[in-house]
Design a protein around this motif. Structure first.
Motif, PDB file in Angstrom:
ATOM      1  N   GLU A   1      83.052 -15.682  60.827  1.00  0.00           N
ATOM      2  CA  GLU A   1      81.632 -15.615  61.638  1.00  0.00           C
ATOM      3  C   GLU A   1      81.871 -15.147  62.964  1.00  0.00           C
ATOM      4  O   GLU A   1      82.371 -15.416  63.936  1.00  0.00           O
ATOM      5  CB  GLU A   1      81.215 -17.150  61.594  1.00  0.00           C
ATOM      6  CG  GLU A   1      79.375 -17.460  61.931  1.00  0.00           C
ATOM      7  CD  GLU A   1      78.732 -16.926  60.640  1.00  0.00           C
ATOM      8  OE1 GLU A   1      77.617 -16.443  60.886  1.00  0.00           O
ATOM      9  OE2 GLU A   1      79.384 -17.021  59.736  1.00  0.00           O
TER      10      GLU A   1
ATOM     11  N   VAL B   1      68.448 -17.519  59.794  1.00  0.00           N
ATOM     12  CA  VAL B   1      69.669 -17.342  59.088  1.00  0.00           C
ATOM     13  C   VAL B   1      70.157 -18.469  58.574  1.00  0.00           C
ATOM     14  O   VAL B   1      70.591 -18.372  57.368  1.00  0.00           O
ATOM     15  CB  VAL B   1      70.643 -17.197  60.330  1.00  0.00           C
ATOM     16  CG1 VAL B   1      72.214 -17.169  59.685  1.00  0.00           C
ATOM     17  CG2 VAL B   1      70.449 -15.706  60.875  1.00  0.00           C
TER      18      VAL B   1
ATOM     19  N   GLN C   1      72.824 -11.390  59.441  1.00  0.00           N
ATOM     20  CA  GLN C   1      74.074 -11.403  60.574  1.00  0.00           C
ATOM     21  C   GLN C   1      74.447 -10.154  60.994  1.00  0.00           C
ATOM     22  O   GLN C   1      75.018 -10.216  62.374  1.00  0.00           O
ATOM     23  CB  GLN C   1      75.156 -11.971  59.828  1.00  0.00           C
ATOM     24  CG  GLN C   1      75.057 -13.502  59.343  1.00  0.00           C
ATOM     25  CD  GLN C   1      76.001 -14.133  58.610  1.00  0.00           C
ATOM     26  OE1 GLN C   1      76.836 -13.274  58.048  1.00  0.00           O
ATOM     27  NE2 GLN C   1      76.435 -15.404  58.416  1.00  0.00           N
TER      28      GLN C   1
ATOM     29  N   ARG D   1      73.931 -11.398  54.824  1.00  0.00           N
ATOM     30  CA  ARG D   1      74.953 -10.604  55.629  1.00  0.00           C
ATOM     31  C   ARG D   1      74.124  -9.536  56.444  1.00  0.00           C
ATOM     32  O   ARG D   1      74.612  -9.083  57.330  1.00  0.00           O
ATOM     33  CB  ARG D   1      75.703  -9.700  54.481  1.00  0.00           C
ATOM     34  CG  ARG D   1      77.138 -10.752  53.886  1.00  0.00           C
ATOM     35  CD  ARG D   1      78.290  -9.839  53.482  1.00  0.00           C
ATOM     36  NE  ARG D   1      77.725  -9.319  52.065  1.00  0.00           N
ATOM     37  CZ  ARG D   1      77.777  -9.882  50.983  1.00  0.00           C
ATOM     38  NH1 ARG D   1      78.285 -10.908  50.737  1.00  0.00           N
ATOM     39  NH2 ARG D   1      77.340  -9.109  49.948  1.00  0.00           N
TER      40      ARG D   1
END
Length: 827
Positions: A264, A59, A110, A107
Motif C-alpha cells: 500500500e 477509498v 489509489q 486502483r
C-alpha cells in the motif's frame, strides 16, 4: 447489508469527516462571535482536513465494494465449479479481471484520486495561509490614519468578547478531536487502513492548534494580555504553509518512488511532521533499523541497547524534570533587572529583582522577564532624517563650517527661533532706570535670523525603578522618546533668541532640555541620562553675516589685547611692574580724593564752634586705630574688586585665566566685603557714645561731617604711608625709579652746595670780624680780578712833559674790528 473488513474504516472516515465539518463550523462561529483573529485562522486550518477525510471515505467505500465484489465472484466460482462449468471462466486470470470492476476502480482511486486530493489540500493550505498572513500584514486604517499592519501588541486588533463561552466550546472540540485522532491513528497501523494515519495526524495537529488557542484565550481572560492570541494568529498561517510545502514535496517524490506489488502506497498528505506527534514510538523503531543497517548486525538486540532502551524514557524524564526545575532559577546580570510574572500577572513590577541569583516557581507557573536597565541608548535631534545616526568619523576628517549644507553626512533640520526683542522708547523718552521684567516689549520686525540649526544628542535608558510603567506602556521606546525630544527641543528653541543660543552656556541648555524630557518620559518608565547641545549655528543664508560679526568680535578682542599690552608696557616702563604702577596710581588717586574731601569738609566745619570742633577732633584722634582698620578693610575691598575685574577681562579675552581662578577672585571679593562690614560694625560700636555726643553738640549734619573728616585724615595718612612705602628706591623700578634717583641726587647736590656756601660764609664772617680793612681790600681785589680776568687790557706809557703816548698791546692780542669802527660817518 453485508459488512466487510473495511466497513469499520469507512465508518471511521465518515465520523472524521463529520467531526471535521462540525469543528470548522464551530470555530468559524466562535470567530464571528468573539472577534478573535486566531480563531478565524484556526477555522480555515480545520477546513483543510475535510478533503482528506472525504477521499478516505471514498477509498474505504470502494474497498468495501471491492471486497463485496470479491465475495460475489468467489461465490459464483464455487457455484460454477459445482456444476462443472466454471473452470474456463474463472481459471483464466486475465479473463477474471474483467469482472473485477470495483477493484479496478479502487486502483484508479489509489493512483490518481488520492494524490489529486492531496495536491488540492496542499494548494488550499498554501493559498489560505498566504491570504491569511497578508490580511494581517496589510495596511490598516484606524481613526483615519493608515497603519503599516496589525503588529503584535499594536493598535487595530479587534476587541475580544465572549471569551469564556469560546473557551468552553474549544475545550470540548479539543477533547473530541484529540481522542478521535488517537483512535484513527491506531487504526492506521493496519496496512490497508493507513489513509487513516494521515487523516488522524492532521486531526491531531488540529487538536494541538485548538489547545494553543485555548491557552492564549485563557491568558487573555485571566492576565489581560492579548499578545499571545495575536501571535498565534500569525503562527497558524505559517503552519498551514509548512504543511502545504511538505505535501507538495511528498507529491513530487511519490511520482519517482517505485511501487512494489501488494504494498500500500503512503499518501502524500500523510505528514511526517505530524506523524512524529501522532506515533512517537515509530521514531525509536526507525532509529533501531538505521543502526542495524549501518553496523551490519542486530545492534538493537544487544544487552546494552536493550538496557538503554528500557532506561531511555526514565533518563529523558529525569533530564526534562531537571531542566524544568532549572527554570525556577533566575540569574540576573549586573546590567539587568527582572520582573517575575505568574500566569501573565506581574508580581514585583515596582521592586524588580536586582543583579544576583534568585528563585521562582518553574515555568509556566512563573516567568522571568529581564530588562537591560544599564544599557545607554542614543538618538539625535536636529537632522532631516529623524532616525539617522551622524557619522562622527567624517566630522574628525574635515572642518565643519556654518555655510555647509550637510554636517557629518546628514542634512540639517531648520528650527524656528524667536526673533530679538527691544523695549519701545519714544523720541523724548529716556528711561531713568532699567526696565522691569514685566514691561511690554516690541518684536523687531526686521530680525536678521529666525531659523537655526542644532544637533542635540539624547542618551536614555530604561529606569530600574520604573519598570512597572515601562512594561505597561512601552512598545517602541526609541520612537516615543524621539517624538518627545523633538517636541521639547522645538518648543525650547522657539522661545529662545539667537543671542541667547550663541551666548549662553550650551551645557546649561542641555541640562534644561534633559530636565524637561526626563519629566515627560518618567510616566513611560524611561530615564534621560544626558542631553548635549552641539553644533549650534544659524541657517546657511545668514551664516556669512554671523561670520562678519564673529570677525568683528575677534578684531575687537585683538585691539583690546593690543591696548592691554601697550598699557602693561608703559606701566612696566614707568614702575617696573604693571601691578605696582596700578597700586601706586590707586594710592595717588585715593590720597588726592581724601585731601579734597578734607578741604571740603573743613570748609563746612568753619560754621561750627572752633573750640568744640577742636575738642571733639582731639577725642576722635584717640580712635585712629579703629579708623585705620576700617580704611584698610575698604582698601582691601577695592583691591579685590579691581583684581576680579581684571580676571574677568582677561578671561573674556582669553589671556590665560580659568573659571576656577575667577571663582577664587569672586570669593576673595565676598570675603573682603564681609571684613569691611565687620570693620564698619566695630567702628560704629566703638563710636556709639562719642557719636551721640558729637551730634548733640554740633548737630546731625556737622557731626557726620566731623566724623568723615576724622576718617579722611586717617585715610590720608594711610595712603601717604602706602605712597611712601611704594616710592621707596629699593622697591620702585623703571623710569619712576630713575627719576626718583635723579631727584635724590640733585637734592643731595643742592644740599651739599648749600652746606658749602654756609661754611664759607661762616669763615668769611670770622675773617671780617678779625680784620675788617684787610677783608674789604682783599674782597675788592678779588672782585677786580674776577671782573677783569676776561677783559681786554691796554698799557699806556707817556711822558708828562712831551705828551708823547706809547701804546703796547698784549702779545697774543689780535686786531678786531669793533662795530663802532664800521659805523657810517656823522654829517
Amino acid at each position: 447489508m453485508t459488512e466487510t473488513l473495511h466497513t469499520r474504516s469507512r465508518r471511521a472516515s465518515l465520523g472524521g469527516l463529520l467531526l471535521q465539518l462540525v469543528a470548522f463550523a464551530t470555530t468559524l462561529a466562535l470567530a464571528l462571535v468573539s472577534g478573535s483573529a486566531a480563531t478565524g485562522q484556526l477555522a480555515w486550518y480545520l477546513l483543510g482536513g475535510v478533503p482528506l477525510w472525504f477521499v478516505a471515505l471514498l477509498v474505504f467505500r470502494q474497498r468495501e465494494l471491492a471486497d463485496l465484489e470479491a465475495l460475489d465472484l468467489e461465490e459464483l466460482r464455487r457455484e460454477k465449479q459445482a456444476t462443472g462449468g466454471g473452470e474456463a471462466l474463472f481459471g483464466d486470470e486475465a479473463g477474471g479481471v474483467g469482472f473485477r470492476v470495483a477493484e479496478a476502480r479502487l486502483r484508479w482511486m489509489q493512483r490518481w484520486l488520492v494524490p489529486g486530493f492531496g495536491l488540492a489540500n496542499a494548494i488550499y493550505l498554501a493559498a489560505m495561509g498566504l491570504w491569511a498572513w497578508r490580511r494581517l500584514a496589510a495596511t490598516q486604517v484606524l481613526a483615519g490614519v493608515e497603519l503599516p499592519g496589525l503588529r503584535i501588541g499594536g493598535p487595530g486588533w479587534p476587541t475580544l468578547t465572549h471569551v469564556p463561552i469560546a473557551m468552553v466550546a474549544l475545550a470540548v472540540l479539543m477533547l473530541g478531536t484529540f481522542l478521535y485522532s488517537r483512535y484513527t491513528s491506531g487504526m492506521g497501523r493496519v496496512p490497508e487502513w493507513q489513509l487513516l494515519r494521515g487523516c488522524g495526524a492532521y486531526l491531531l495537529g488540529n487538536a494541538l492548534a485548538i489547545m494553543a488557542l485555548l491557552v492564549t484565550l485563557g491568558i487573555h481572560q485571566y492576565a489581560g494580555t492579548p499578545t499571545w492570541e495575536q501571535a498565534l494568529a500569525y503562527i497558524l498561517p505559517v503552519v498551514m504553509v509548512v504543511l502545504a510545502l511538505e505535501t507538495l514535496v511528498n507529491f513530487v517524490l511519490d511520482i519517482y518512488r517505485p511501487r512494489a506489488p501488494g504494498v500500500e502506497a503512503r499518501a502524500c498528505f500523510d505528514s511526517r511532521l505530524l506523524g512524529l506527534l501522532a506515533e512517537p514510538g515509530g521514531i525509536a523503531s526507525s532509529i533501531a533499523d538505521a543502526i542495524n543497517y549501518q553496523f551490519g548486525f542486530q545492534v538493537s538486540q544487544t544487552w546494552f541497547y536493550q538496557l538503554l532502551q528500557r532506561a531511555f524514557v526514565p533518563l529523558v524524564a529525569v533530564g526534562a524534570a531537571a531542566l524544568w526545575l532549572l527554570t525556577g532559577v533566575v540569574v540576573v546580570q549586573p546590567y539587568e533587572h527582572v520582573i517575575i510574572e505568574r500566569f501573565g500577572r506581574q508580581l514585583n513590577a515596582t521592586d524588580p529583582l536586582g543583579p544576583g541569583l534568585h528563585f521562582k516557581w518553574p515555568w509556566p507557573i512563573e516567568a522571568a522577564r529581564a530588562y537591560n536597565t544599564g544599557q545607554l541608548h542614543e538618538l539625535h535631534v536636529g537632522f532631516a532624517d529623524a532616525r539617522a545616526v551622524p557619522k562622527y568619523d567624517e566630522a574628525l576628517k574635515q572642518v565643519m563650517l556654518w555655510t555647509d549644507e550637510r554636517h557629518m553626512g546628514l542634512e540639517h533640520f531648520d528650527f524656528i527661533i524667536r526673533p530679538s526683542t527691544r523695549t519701545p522708547v519714544g523720541p523724548a523718552e529716556a528711561p531713568a532706570t532699567a526696565p522691569s521684567l514685566g514691561r511690554d516689549t516690541e518684536t523687531v520686525k526686521d530680525a536678521p535670523v529666525n531659523l537655526f540649526r542644532a544637533d542635540v544628542a539624547v542618551q536614555y535608558r530604561i529606569g530600574a525603578r520604573r519598570l512597572d510603567a515601562y512594561t505597561r506602556t512601552m512598545r517602541d521606546p526609541h520612537t516615543a522618546i524621539g517624538n518627545i525630544a523633538w517636541e521639547e527641543v522645538g518648543r525650547f528653541l522657539s522661545g529662545t533668541t539667537a543671542d541667547e543660543l550663541l551666548g549662553r552656556d550650551l551645557a546649561e541648555i542641555g541640562e534644561i532640555l534633559r530636565g524637561r524630557i526626563d519629566q515627560r518620559v518618567r510616566e513611560l518608565g524611561l530615564e534621560v541620562v544626558y542631553v548635549g547641545l552641539t553644533n549650534v549655528h544659524p541657517q546657511k543664508t545668514v551664516a556669512e553675516a554671523y561670520r562678519n560679526v564673529v570677525k568683528a568680535e575677534q578684531e575687537k578682542v585683538a585691539a583690546i589685547r593690543e591696548a592691554l599690552v601697550t598699557e602693561n608696557e608703559r606701566l612696566a616702563k614707568v614702575a617696573g611692574d604693571a601691578s605696582v604702577a596700578r597700586r601706586l596710581a590707586l594710592a595717588v588717586e585715593r590720597a588726592r580724593k581724601t585731601t579734597e574731601q578734607i578741604n571740603d569738609d573743613e570748609q563746612r566745619l568753619a560754621a561750627a564752634d572752633p573750640a568744640a570742633v577742636q575738642a571733639l577732633t582731639a577725642r576722635l584722634a584717640e580712635y585712629a586705630p579703629q579708623f585705620r582698620t576700617h580704611v584698610d578693610a575698604v582698601a582691601r575691598l577695592e583691591q579685590a574688586r579691581d583684581e576680579l575685574q581684571q580676571v574677568e577681562l582677561d578671561l573674556e579675552l582669553g589671556l590665560g585665566y580659568t573659571l576656577e581662578q575667577r571663582a577664587q577672585a569672586a570669593q576673595a571679593v565676598r570675603d573682603a566685603e564681609q571684613q569691611e562690614q565687620a570693620a564698619a560694625a566695630d567702628l560704629a560700636a566703638d563710636l556709639g557714645s562719642l557719636r551721640a555726643g558729637i551730634v548733640s553738640r554740633l548737630g546731625a549734619g556737622l557731626g557726620d561731617t566731623l566724623l568723615r573728616v576724622a576718617e579722611a585724615r586717617v585715610a590720608q595718612r594711610y595712603w601717604e604711608d602706602r605712597l611712601a612705602a611704594g616710592f621707596s628706591p629699593t622697591r620702585l623700578e623703571g623710569e619712576a625709579a630713575a627719576m626718583l634717583a635723579a631727584a635724590l641726587a640733585e637734592r643731595w647736590t643742592k644740599e651739599m652746595d648749600a652746606a658749602r656756601q654756609l661754611v664759607q660764609m661762616q669763615n668769611e664772617r670770622e675773617a671780617y670780624r678779625a680784620a675788617p680793612a684787610v677783608y674789604q681790600a682783599r674782597r675788592l681785589i678779588e672782585v677786580l680780578v674776577e671782573g677783569l680776568k676776561d677783559a681786554r687790557k691796554f698799557f699806556l706809557a707817556f711822558e708828562p712833559g712831551s705828551r708823547q703816548v706809547r701804546v703796547r698791546f698784549v702779545v697774543d692780542d689780535t686786531l678786531r674790528v669793533e662795530p663802532i669802527d664800521i659805523a657810517p660817518p656823522k654829517p
